[in-house]
Design an enzyme around this catalytic site. Structure first.
Site, PDB file in Angstrom:
ATOM      1  N   GLU A 178       8.960   1.073  11.326  1.00  0.00           N
ATOM      2  CA  GLU A 178       9.980   2.127  11.250  1.00  0.00           C
ATOM      3  C   GLU A 178       9.227   3.449  11.323  1.00  0.00           C
ATOM      4  O   GLU A 178       8.491   3.808  10.399  1.00  0.00           O
ATOM      5  CB  GLU A 178      10.785   1.980   9.956  1.00  0.00           C
ATOM      6  N   LYS A 219       0.886  -1.172   0.000  1.00  0.00           N
ATOM      7  CA  LYS A 219       0.000   0.000   0.000  1.00  0.00           C
ATOM      8  C   LYS A 219       0.914   1.209   0.000  1.00  0.00           C
ATOM      9  O   LYS A 219       1.404   1.630   1.044  1.00  0.00           O
ATOM     10  CB  LYS A 219      -0.887  -0.021   1.250  1.00  0.00           C
ATOM     11  N   GLU A 258       8.184  15.935  16.284  1.00  0.00           N
ATOM     12  CA  GLU A 258       8.744  15.768  14.941  1.00  0.00           C
ATOM     13  C   GLU A 258       8.051  16.749  13.984  1.00  0.00           C
ATOM     14  O   GLU A 258       6.828  16.738  13.865  1.00  0.00           O
ATOM     15  CB  GLU A 258       8.524  14.335  14.447  1.00  0.00           C
ATOM     16  N   CYS A 309      13.340  10.636   7.814  1.00  0.00           N
ATOM     17  CA  CYS A 309      13.162  10.196   9.209  1.00  0.00           C
ATOM     18  C   CYS A 309      14.481  10.217   9.962  1.00  0.00           C
ATOM     19  O   CYS A 309      14.506  10.431  11.169  1.00  0.00           O
ATOM     20  CB  CYS A 309      12.574   8.799   9.229  1.00  0.00           C
TER      21      CYS A 309
HETATM   22  P1  NAD Z   1       1.765   8.224   7.694  1.00  0.00           P
HETATM   23  O1  NAD Z   1       1.825   7.417   8.942  1.00  0.00           O
HETATM   24  O2  NAD Z   1       0.816   9.344   7.613  1.00  0.00           O
HETATM   25  O3  NAD Z   1       1.407   7.280   6.454  1.00  0.00           O
HETATM   26  C1  NAD Z   1       2.191   6.161   6.109  1.00  0.00           C
HETATM   27  C2  NAD Z   1       1.333   5.151   5.387  1.00  0.00           C
HETATM   28  O4  NAD Z   1       0.358   4.636   6.291  1.00  0.00           O
HETATM   29  C3  NAD Z   1       0.555   5.722   4.201  1.00  0.00           C
HETATM   30  O5  NAD Z   1       0.586   4.778   3.156  1.00  0.00           O
HETATM   31  C4  NAD Z   1      -0.833   5.881   4.765  1.00  0.00           C
HETATM   32  O6  NAD Z   1      -1.860   5.838   3.793  1.00  0.00           O
HETATM   33  C5  NAD Z   1      -0.918   4.689   5.691  1.00  0.00           C
HETATM   34  N1  NAD Z   1      -1.921   4.796   6.756  1.00  0.00           N
HETATM   35  C6  NAD Z   1      -2.317   5.918   7.406  1.00  0.00           C
HETATM   36  N2  NAD Z   1      -3.265   5.600   8.331  1.00  0.00           N
HETATM   37  C7  NAD Z   1      -3.444   4.262   8.267  1.00  0.00           C
HETATM   38  C8  NAD Z   1      -4.291   3.345   8.957  1.00  0.00           C
HETATM   39  N3  NAD Z   1      -5.141   3.739   9.898  1.00  0.00           N
HETATM   40  N4  NAD Z   1      -4.211   2.044   8.633  1.00  0.00           N
HETATM   41  C9  NAD Z   1      -3.362   1.603   7.675  1.00  0.00           C
HETATM   42  N5  NAD Z   1      -2.549   2.431   6.979  1.00  0.00           N
HETATM   43  C10 NAD Z   1      -2.579   3.749   7.273  1.00  0.00           C
HETATM   44  O7  NAD Z   1       3.259   8.687   7.414  1.00  0.00           O
HETATM   45  P2  NAD Z   1       3.764   9.661   6.253  1.00  0.00           P
HETATM   46  O8  NAD Z   1       3.269  11.026   6.547  1.00  0.00           O
HETATM   47  O9  NAD Z   1       3.462   9.034   4.934  1.00  0.00           O
HETATM   48  O10 NAD Z   1       5.351   9.592   6.440  1.00  0.00           O
HETATM   49  C11 NAD Z   1       6.060  10.443   7.285  1.00  0.00           C
HETATM   50  C12 NAD Z   1       6.394   9.745   8.585  1.00  0.00           C
HETATM   51  O11 NAD Z   1       7.126   8.547   8.320  1.00  0.00           O
HETATM   52  C13 NAD Z   1       7.273  10.552   9.516  1.00  0.00           C
HETATM   53  O12 NAD Z   1       6.816  10.421  10.829  1.00  0.00           O
HETATM   54  C14 NAD Z   1       8.640   9.877   9.380  1.00  0.00           C
HETATM   55  O13 NAD Z   1       9.506  10.039  10.481  1.00  0.00           O
HETATM   56  C15 NAD Z   1       8.254   8.466   9.187  1.00  0.00           C
HETATM   57  N6  NAD Z   1       9.315   7.711   8.536  1.00  0.00           N
HETATM   58  C16 NAD Z   1      10.048   6.832   9.265  1.00  0.00           C
HETATM   59  C17 NAD Z   1      11.082   6.125   8.672  1.00  0.00           C
HETATM   60  C18 NAD Z   1      11.948   5.150   9.446  1.00  0.00           C
HETATM   61  O14 NAD Z   1      12.700   4.430   8.815  1.00  0.00           O
HETATM   62  N7  NAD Z   1      11.872   5.114  10.751  1.00  0.00           N
HETATM   63  C19 NAD Z   1      11.352   6.323   7.310  1.00  0.00           C
HETATM   64  C20 NAD Z   1      10.585   7.238   6.602  1.00  0.00           C
HETATM   65  C21 NAD Z   1       9.558   7.919   7.217  1.00  0.00           C
END
Ligand code: NAD
Length: 495
Positions: free
Chosen positions: A263, A187, A399, A297
């Site tokens: 992550e 997804k 963050e 991140c």
């Molecule tokens: P997000 O959590 O908003 O979304 C990530 C994914 O989850 C998307 O595909 C979204 O559609 C899906 N999603 C959202 N709600 C959901 C639910 N209830 N059920 C299932 N899926 C759901 O994150 P984002 O805004 O896309 O990314 C930014 C975040 O990601 C930041 O917090 C960043 O730190 C983190 N990040 C972490 C790493 C790591 O390796 N630790 C790497 C990259 C990004």
């Protein structure tokens, strides 16, 4: 939302199920928007419950089909073909990633897309060479027994991805999942579905059997993300994204007791000691703060500098930030693209405002840059540096995920360690010092998954990757990915 074909110049992004591109069975679509111009670039087909179910069923069937029966060497050779396929269609992947994210083309060329290919090669090569454990034991009744462990694929893996490094972070999970013999339903983020979709074509061209790699598009709650993570045909969920989303997904995973690998977010510190080599530290910290418009991140939002070096460090960071050039992917010399969306810009700008309210001194930036008319609707922000905030300020604790950082002084090593660790997160830390003993001492006290000393974002894909505290659950990378993507079985033979 109603079904409609993509208008001229826009891409139509379908779901990829069982080796075929499929429209939304409910006829639902949504628009993909360029972060650089605000113009619509794609019509994306949203997967409903039935589409997600079809993808999971296809993935289940593939486990029992040719993929499940394939000799390991053949499977790994196919994954190399996938990597070759990404290389062959390199420019198309670059184009798609630039369009979706607005990031500089050079970043896509040198970071995102090469890593997309590397993620298949490294795990294909690594996993076939991982030894297993064996123990000979004496049995209570005399004689002996041999214990040995074998690994099986876990099954169908749900891969839920963010938008900041779309192909790179998606393949970071799909590569090892497939190398271990699983099948996947991906997804992608609703903001950046293009490269996951394109990868479907590469999978078919490489000869990956239908159903091994599936993509369902849509949002999180009450959409493809929730339908996928709640689906009981999924055997494990690997997720990269916000900590809060991780909590929701963990609740979904509890039903059916499906394991998770997470992550998550970070509020990463950098510690600059007075003996640091600033000629090396400044460019690294500038990258750690501003690359990908601060949407990394692993990036640095809190910088602590030993007091004798503080003024010089701030001045040199300011001078280096003045050289950042904000602009669209193809403009020569551009170092920073836009944020991913106007919605995310609202969030980042709310922190720019909050920083001032909390008493920050704005060293540089803090607003929206002047852009030419054709880019006026893009999600642009200025690279920003603050000083003078108390440690407890929200800007220092939450963050932001934008191109900004706060710089504060410290007086002792103990204070630096305490400040760095005083956060809910625990993803990365950076330490700059020429004192080897201190480097080891401080690095070992960092409550994080990854600590870089005199460097940032030096990644060896064989090493453990992940976060402590609210920054993640589990580790991926190298053989650690095997822990999540396989089920270990012990076999005990008495003889
Ligand atoms: P997000 O959590 O908003 O979304 C990530 C994914 O989850 C998307 O595909 C979204 O559609 C899906 N999603 C959202 N709600 C959901 C639910 N209830 N059920 C299932 N899926 C759901 O994150 P984002 O805004 O896309 O990314 C930014 C975040 O990601 C930041 O917090 C960043 O730190 C983190 N990040 C972490 C790493 C790591 O390796 N630790 C790497 C990259 C990004």
């Amino acid at each position: 939302m109603t079904e409609h074909a993509a208008p001229a110049g826009r891409r139509e992004v379908l779901n990829f199920i069982n080796g075929r591109y499929e429209r939304s069975s409910e006829g639902k679509t949504f628009a993909g928007v360029s972060p650089a111009t605000g113009a619509p670039i794609a019509v994306i087909h949203e997967a409903g419950r039935a589409d997600v179910d079809a993808a999971v069923q296809a993935a289940r069937a593939a486990l029992k089909g040719p993929w499940g029966k394939m000799p390991v060497a053949e499977r790994m050779a196919l994954l190399h073909k996938v990597a070759d396929g990404i290389q062959k269609r390199f420019d198309e992947f670059v184009e798609a990633e630039c369009l979706d994210t607005g990031k500089p083309r050079e970043t896509c060329r040198h970071v995102d897309i090469p890593r997309g290919a590397a993620n298949f090669r490294i795990f294909a090569d690594l996993f076939k060479n991982v030894p297993t454990e064996a123990f000979v034991m004496d049995t209570p009744t005399g004689g002996q027994a041999l214990n040995y462990a074998t690994r099986s694929p876990r099954g169908v893996i749900a891969v839920v991805c963010p938008w900041n490094l779309p192909l790179m972070l998606m393949t970071w999970k799909v590569g090892p999942a497939l190398a271990a013999g699983n099948t996947v339903v991906v997804k992608p983020s609703e903001e950046t579905p293009l490269t996951a979709s394109l990868l479907g074509e590469v999978m078919n061209e490489a000869g990956i059997p239908p159903g091994v790699y599936n993509v369902v598009n849509g949002f999180g709650p009450d959409s493809a993300g929730a339908f996928l993570t709640e689906h009981q045909g999924v055997n494990g969920i690997t997720f990269t994204g916000e900590t809060r989303t991780g909590e929701v997904i963990m609740r979904a995973a509890a039903k059916g007791l499906r394991p998770v690998s997470f992550e998550l977010g970070g509020k990463n510190p950098a510690l600059i000691f007075a003996d640091a080599n600033l000629d090396e530290a400044i460019p690294d910290i500038i990258r750690a703060t501003f690359i990908n418009c601060g949407q990394v991140c692993l990036g640095t939002e809190r910088i602590y500098v030993e007091r004798p070096l503080f003024d010089e460090f701030v001045a040199r960071m300011k001078a280096a930030t003045e050289k950042q050039k904000v602009g669209p992917p193809d403009e020569p010399g551009v170092t920073m693209g836009p944020l991913i969306s106007l919605e995310h810009r609202e969030k980042v700008l709310s922190y720019y405002k909050l920083a001032v309210e909390e008493g920050a001194t704005v060293v540089i930036g803090g607003g929206v840059p002047q852009m030419p008319a054709e880019l006026a609707n893009g999600a642009w922000v200025e690279p920003t540096i603050w000083t003078g905030l108390p440690h407890e300020a929200r800007v220092n604790r939450e963050e932001i995920f934008g191109p900004c950082c706060h710089i504060a002084p410290f007086d002792t090593e103990e204070e630096a360690v305490r400040l760095a660790n005083d956060t809910a997160y625990g993803l990365t830390a950076v330490v700059y010092t020429r004192d080897l003993a201190r480097a080891h001492r401080v690095a070992n006290q960092m409550e994080v998954g990854i600590c870089w000393v005199n460097s940032w974002f030096l990644r060896d894909l064989r090493t453990p990757f992940g976060g402590a505290k609210h920054s993640g659950i589990g580790r991926e990378g190298g053989i650690h990915s095997l822990e999540f993507y396989t089920e270990l079985r012990n076999i005990c033979i008495r003889y």
